[in-house]
Design an enzyme around this catalytic site. Structure first.
Site, PDB file in Angstrom:
ATOM      1  CG  ASP A  45     -40.791  26.958  -2.245  1.00  0.00           C
ATOM      2  OD1 ASP A  45     -40.424  27.455  -3.324  1.00  0.00           O
ATOM      3  OD2 ASP A  45     -40.342  27.327  -1.140  1.00  0.00           O
ATOM      4  CE1 TYR A  50     -36.373  27.883   3.297  1.00  0.00           C
ATOM      5  CE2 TYR A  50     -37.820  26.348   2.156  1.00  0.00           C
ATOM      6  CZ  TYR A  50     -37.399  27.640   2.404  1.00  0.00           C
ATOM      7  OH  TYR A  50     -38.030  28.693   1.773  1.00  0.00           O
ATOM      8  CE  LYS A  75     -37.306  29.296  -2.077  1.00  0.00           C
ATOM      9  NZ  LYS A  75     -37.782  28.076  -1.397  1.00  0.00           N
ATOM     10  CG  HIS A 115     -33.045  31.317  -0.193  1.00  0.00           C
ATOM     11  ND1 HIS A 115     -33.127  30.130   0.490  1.00  0.00           N
ATOM     12  CD2 HIS A 115     -34.139  32.020   0.186  1.00  0.00           C
ATOM     13  CE1 HIS A 115     -34.214  30.126   1.247  1.00  0.00           C
ATOM     14  NE2 HIS A 115     -34.840  31.267   1.091  1.00  0.00           N
TER      15      HIS A 115
END
Length: 304
Positions: A45, A50, A75, A115
């Protein structure tokens, strides 16, 4: 409550236990993703937000596991005016996934999510996800941090239904009505921050785990008691609790031995009585975004 047989995947062929990459550096993502795949994880994931997808891609490649065995989620960060982050248009959404695929060194992802419903352009962005699925750049599409109302916006617009919704889910944030709604509409539920009730969760400097920590003390006693009784770690107990509620669960660790241990959640079952003890801890309390000063499920601006 879902009975888990030998099934280890949900309705969109997603492995029920995934390895998350939030708050990992690029180098950590490379090492940990490789270790997770070597340990037997087959679900990774990731997310644009990130800022480590280059490392995640290197880790996937280095593990040497066949691509068709791995389920990769990532995402779109939709943009958020309050943070000064421009909201992505249809075209920018398409380009974002193409750029993410380059970083991940992949031809496609298995699941692409918005997201959070932070943008006024979220229906435009959803239209782009529908197009990305048609083009084969993602096999499935979904959302994250969407509540019943924001999911209904998509359906009311006559657009394709999300196939999954990734939300904060643990005994203190049980999302009871939303979970029921997702089950009714066959939207695969995915849990993040399953370990948020624990005192050890996100406690490294800058990770934000100390925010709202005082709300957890009572619940931690119950979790510790049930875990001790069942002779499992508190982390495994919380992951198993999510599985027994029909969720896919995500874990994250930088320690190889912990990475391996977090995958071992199919060898025991929480009895009904203990499930009820854990269920009673629900406060509808979200922790994951608290350090950012918002709950992403409650800040959706009006759609354009």
């Amino acid at each position: 409550m879902m009975e888990l047989s030998q099934a280890t995947r949900n309705g969109i062929d997603m492995p029920l236990v995934g390895f998350g990459t939030y708050q990992l550096s690029i180098d950590q993502a490379e090492f940990c993703v490789k270790e997770a795949l070597k340990a037997g994880f087959r679900h990774i994931d990731s997310a644009e937000g990130y800022n480590n997808e280059e490392g995640t891609g290197k880790g996937i490649k280095a593990a040497g596991v066949s691509r068709d065995e791995i389920f990769v989620t990532t995402k779109l960060f939709p943009g958020y005016k309050q943070w000064g982050a421009p909201e992505k248009t249809y075209e920018q959404t398409i380009e974002t996934l193409k750029n993410q695929l380059k970083q991940l060194q992949l031809d496609y992802v298995d699941l692409y999510l918005i997201h959070a419903p932070l943008s006024e352009l979220r229906l435009e962005q959803w239209n782009a996800l529908v197009a990305l699925k048609k083009s084969g750049l993602t096999r499935h599409i979904g959302v994250s941090n969407y509540n019943e109302e924001t999911i209904k916006e998509i359906l009311d617009a006559g657009l394709a239904q999300p196939e999954a919704n990734q939300v904060e889910f643990h005994p203190m944030c049980a999302q009871i009505d939303l979970t029921r709604y997702m089950q009714k509409h066959a939207i695969a539920p995915i849990a993040y921050s399953s370990l948020a009730p624990l005192s050890t969760w996100r406690m490294e400097a800058g990770q934000g785990g100390e925010v709202l920590a005082e709300k957890k003390a009572e619940s931690q006693l119950v979790i510790k008691e049930v875990a001790s009784k069942l002779k499992v770690s508190e982390a495994k107990l919380l992951l198993r609790w999510g599985l027994q509620h029909g969720y896919c669960v995500l874990t994250r660790s930088t320690k190889p031995e912990r990475i391996r241990e977090n995958l071992q959640v199919f060898d025991f079952k929480i009895p009904d009585h203990d499930m009820e003890c854990l269920n009673r801890l629900n406060q509808n309390q979200a922790f994951a975004w608290a350090a950012n000063g918002l709950n992403p499920m409650e800040v959706a601006p009006p759609i354009k």
